[in-house]
Design an enzyme around this catalytic site. Structure first.
Site, PDB file in Angstrom:
ATOM      1  N   LYS A  35      11.338  -8.746   4.451  1.00 54.89           N
ATOM      2  CA  LYS A  35      12.062  -8.288   3.253  1.00 54.89           C
ATOM      3  C   LYS A  35      12.285  -6.781   3.317  1.00 54.89           C
ATOM      4  CE  LYS A  35       7.662  -7.896   0.813  1.00 54.89           C
ATOM      5  NZ  LYS A  35       6.669  -8.650   0.023  1.00 54.89           N
ATOM      6  N   ARG A 132       2.131 -12.669 -11.018  1.00 52.41           N
ATOM      7  CA  ARG A 132       3.521 -12.227 -10.827  1.00 52.41           C
ATOM      8  C   ARG A 132       4.425 -13.422 -11.097  1.00 52.41           C
ATOM      9  NH1 ARG A 132       4.726  -9.027  -5.271  1.00 52.41           N
ATOM     10  NH2 ARG A 132       4.406 -11.057  -4.314  1.00 52.41           N
ATOM     11  N   HIS A 161      -0.522 -15.970  -3.515  1.00 52.73           N
ATOM     12  CA  HIS A 161      -0.504 -14.586  -3.011  1.00 52.73           C
ATOM     13  C   HIS A 161      -1.719 -13.828  -3.542  1.00 52.73           C
ATOM     14  CE1 HIS A 161       1.529 -11.330  -0.998  1.00 52.73           C
ATOM     15  NE2 HIS A 161       1.613 -10.597  -2.084  1.00 52.73           N
ATOM     16  N   ARG A 216       1.258 -15.235   6.375  1.00 55.33           N
ATOM     17  CA  ARG A 216       2.520 -14.669   5.884  1.00 55.33           C
ATOM     18  C   ARG A 216       2.502 -13.134   5.928  1.00 55.33           C
ATOM     19  NH1 ARG A 216       1.908 -17.086   1.078  1.00 55.33           N
ATOM     20  NH2 ARG A 216       1.678 -15.069   0.088  1.00 55.33           N
ATOM     21  N   TYR A 263      11.731  26.687  -2.850  1.00 56.19           N
ATOM     22  CA  TYR A 263      11.822  26.578  -4.318  1.00 56.19           C
ATOM     23  C   TYR A 263      10.447  26.700  -4.974  1.00 56.19           C
ATOM     24  CZ  TYR A 263      16.524  24.515  -3.803  1.00 56.19           C
ATOM     25  OH  TYR A 263      17.837  24.275  -3.513  1.00 56.19           O
ATOM     26  N   CYS A 310      12.820  20.529   0.519  1.00 53.80           N
ATOM     27  CA  CYS A 310      14.136  20.569  -0.113  1.00 53.80           C
ATOM     28  C   CYS A 310      14.863  19.247   0.130  1.00 53.80           C
ATOM     29  CB  CYS A 310      14.963  21.716   0.460  1.00 53.80           C
ATOM     30  SG  CYS A 310      14.144  23.312   0.390  1.00 53.80           S
ATOM     31  N   MET A 311      16.095  19.147  -0.364  1.00 52.98           N
ATOM     32  CA  MET A 311      16.859  17.914  -0.177  1.00 52.98           C
ATOM     33  C   MET A 311      17.127  17.651   1.307  1.00 52.98           C
ATOM     34  SD  MET A 311      20.573  16.884  -1.707  1.00 52.98           S
ATOM     35  CE  MET A 311      20.123  17.140  -3.422  1.00 52.98           C
ATOM     36  N   ASP A 312      17.428  18.730   2.063  1.00 57.69           N
ATOM     37  CA  ASP A 312      17.881  18.550   3.454  1.00 57.69           C
ATOM     38  C   ASP A 312      16.957  19.138   4.503  1.00 57.69           C
ATOM     39  OD1 ASP A 312      20.575  17.704   2.402  1.00 57.69           O
ATOM     40  OD2 ASP A 312      20.436  19.760   1.647  1.00 57.69           O
TER      41      ASP A 312
HETATM   42  C1  LIG Z   1       5.440  -8.819   0.739  1.00 58.66           C
HETATM   43  C2  LIG Z   1       4.837 -10.164   0.762  1.00 58.66           C
HETATM   44  C3  LIG Z   1       4.045 -10.587   1.847  1.00 58.66           C
HETATM   45  C4  LIG Z   1       3.626  -9.668   2.979  1.00 58.66           C
HETATM   46  O1  LIG Z   1       2.680  -8.731   2.529  1.00 58.66           O
HETATM   47  P1  LIG Z   1       1.988  -7.696   3.542  1.00 58.66           P
HETATM   48  O2  LIG Z   1       0.971  -7.024   2.715  1.00 58.66           O
HETATM   49  O3  LIG Z   1       3.072  -6.769   3.997  1.00 58.66           O
HETATM   50  O4  LIG Z   1       1.432  -8.476   4.660  1.00 58.66           O
HETATM   51  C5  LIG Z   1       3.640 -11.908   1.865  1.00 58.66           C
HETATM   52  N1  LIG Z   1       3.942 -12.747   0.867  1.00 58.66           N
HETATM   53  C6  LIG Z   1       4.671 -12.373  -0.206  1.00 58.66           C
HETATM   54  C7  LIG Z   1       4.971 -13.362  -1.270  1.00 58.66           C
HETATM   55  C8  LIG Z   1       5.127 -11.071  -0.308  1.00 58.66           C
HETATM   56  O5  LIG Z   1       5.823 -10.706  -1.389  1.00 58.66           O
END
Ligand SMILES: *Cc1c(COP(=O)(O)O)cnc(C)c1O
Length: 374
Positions: A35, A132, A161, A216, A263, A310-312
């Site tokens: 992701k 969540r 999770h 995962r 700055y 700074c920005m750049d």
């Molecule tokens: C982001 C995410 C992961 C991976 O998490 P890590 O900490 O990067 O291993 C796995 N499952 C779900 C549902 C997530 O949102």
């Protein structure tokens, strides 16, 4: 427009880290999380490399991320969509595998699949303590069973999770696992072939009991540690950083004692100084909170960022740095000489987590891919 620093991505390191995940988990199936543009590493490139390695499945947050992968040639590997079931028509059309966390979603997906004369695979999310999304582990069991009667969807997996698998104290992670195992037992007669998966990177590294049927991970595939403290071996297993970020030294100036830099005049020279101007700013994803905190590598030596970023551009103190020249390579993340700066170190200096650093630097800058071990 690509400007500022260059981001180097080592696909060989991805391969190494994937192999290490397999080894650490007794060759469990891997759902590789790609992701947010593969945490800033480039979703199509990383997912294609993982597909070549025969990864079981990929995971993204939103359906458009999965569609981007499909259009980019990732057509053989199933793609789990963690959070986004709103566009059922696209999910069916692009053969995506949504994670379902509400009864209405399952009905809607089933209806759409039947409309397109198909049946789609889905996974179901159980909330065991992340708070969540997900069916509540102790309230929603009947609702889950009802999904088994829908004709357009086939439940092939269940997930949950962890909310704090990255802590030394694993008591809550253990409780979450027990809750998941309880739900699994309650549902075992209904969903006989579904696989179960829970382990994120932290759990892959340090909680073998949670590896279940598949894991995962995200972060460790990119070679960053999910822990803020040092783990004892073998959990420190050698994951290789995948991303290096390099800028250029635009200019070197000599300034007397007592001159303020940048700055807000947050840094004032206490001696006659050599100040370098580096071609990276917060517009390039180098957080402004690194002002007066970060170090960079120049000519193999650490040099401190001084004054506000700074920005750049950002300024570094080169007074104690030998042999720095204009146009020299400045390593923001990665190795130079015998020294290294990791995304986790940068995160600690900026008061954030390595995830945010990788995403922020990786997504806005031009990326170059290599496939050799070095
Ligand atoms: C982001 C995410 C992961 C991976 O998490 P890590 O900490 O990067 O291993 C796995 N499952 C779900 C549902 C997530 O949102």
């Amino acid at each position: 427009m690509k400007r500022g620093p260059a981001v180097e991505i080592s696909l060989a390191a991805i391969k190494h880290n994937y192999g290490l995940v397999r080894a650490l988990t007794g060759n469990r199936r891997v759902i590789a999380t790609v992701k947010a543009d593969a945490y800033g590493h480039g979703a199509v490139e990383v997912a294609s490399a993982l597909q070549r390695l025969g990864v079981y499945c990929l995971g993204v947050a939103y359906a458009p991320e999965a569609i981007e992968l499909r259009c980019g040639g990732v057509t053989k590997t199933p793609i789990l969509v963690y959070f986004d079931n709103l566009n059922a028509a696209d999910i069916v059309k692009y053969d995506l595998t949504p994670i379902v966390y509400g009864a209405g979603m399952a009905e809607c997906l089933s209806g759409e699949a039947l409309k397109q004369d198909r049946q789609i695979d889905i996974h179901i999310d159980i909330d065991t303590g992340m708070g969540r999304v997900g069916f509540l582990y102790d309230r929603d069991i009947e609702g889950i069973k009802a999904i088994s009667r829908l004709k357009g969807v086939r439940v092939i997996g269940f997930m949950s999770h962890f909310s704090e698998a990255d802590l030394k104290d694993r008591s809550f992670a253990e409780l979450q696992l027990q809750r998941a195992l309880h739900v699994r037992a309650e549902l075992s007669g209904v969903f006989t072939d579904a696989i179960w998966h829970m382990a994120n990177s932290a759990a892959v590294m340090s909680f073998p009991g949670s590896h279940l049927d598949a894991v995962r991970p995200g972060l460790i595939l990119y070679g960053s540690s999910a822990f803020e403290f040092e783990l004892p071996p073998p959990e420190t297993a050698a994951f290789m950083p995948v991303m290096a970020v390099k800028a250029r030294l635009l200019h070197i100036r000599r300034v007397p004692q007592g001159r303020s830099i940048s700055y807000g005049r947050t840094f004032v020279t206490t001696r006659q100084s050599v100040i370098g101007v580096v071609g990276v700013g917060y517009a390039d994803g180098y957080p402004r909170s690194l002002s007066n905190k970060a170090h960079v590598l120049i000519n193999g030596q650490f040099a401190p960022i001084i004054g506000r970023i700074c920005m750049d551009v950002a300024m570094v103190d080169l007074t104690d740095c030998r042999g720095a020249e204009e146009n020299a390579e400045v390593v923001l993340v990665g190795r130079q000489g015998g020294n290294e700066i990791t995304a986790s170190e940068l995160a600690a200096w900026a008061g954030t987590i390595s995830y945010e650093i990788l995403i922020s630097l990786g997504r806005v800058n031009g990326r170059v891919y290599t496939d050799e071990n070095n």
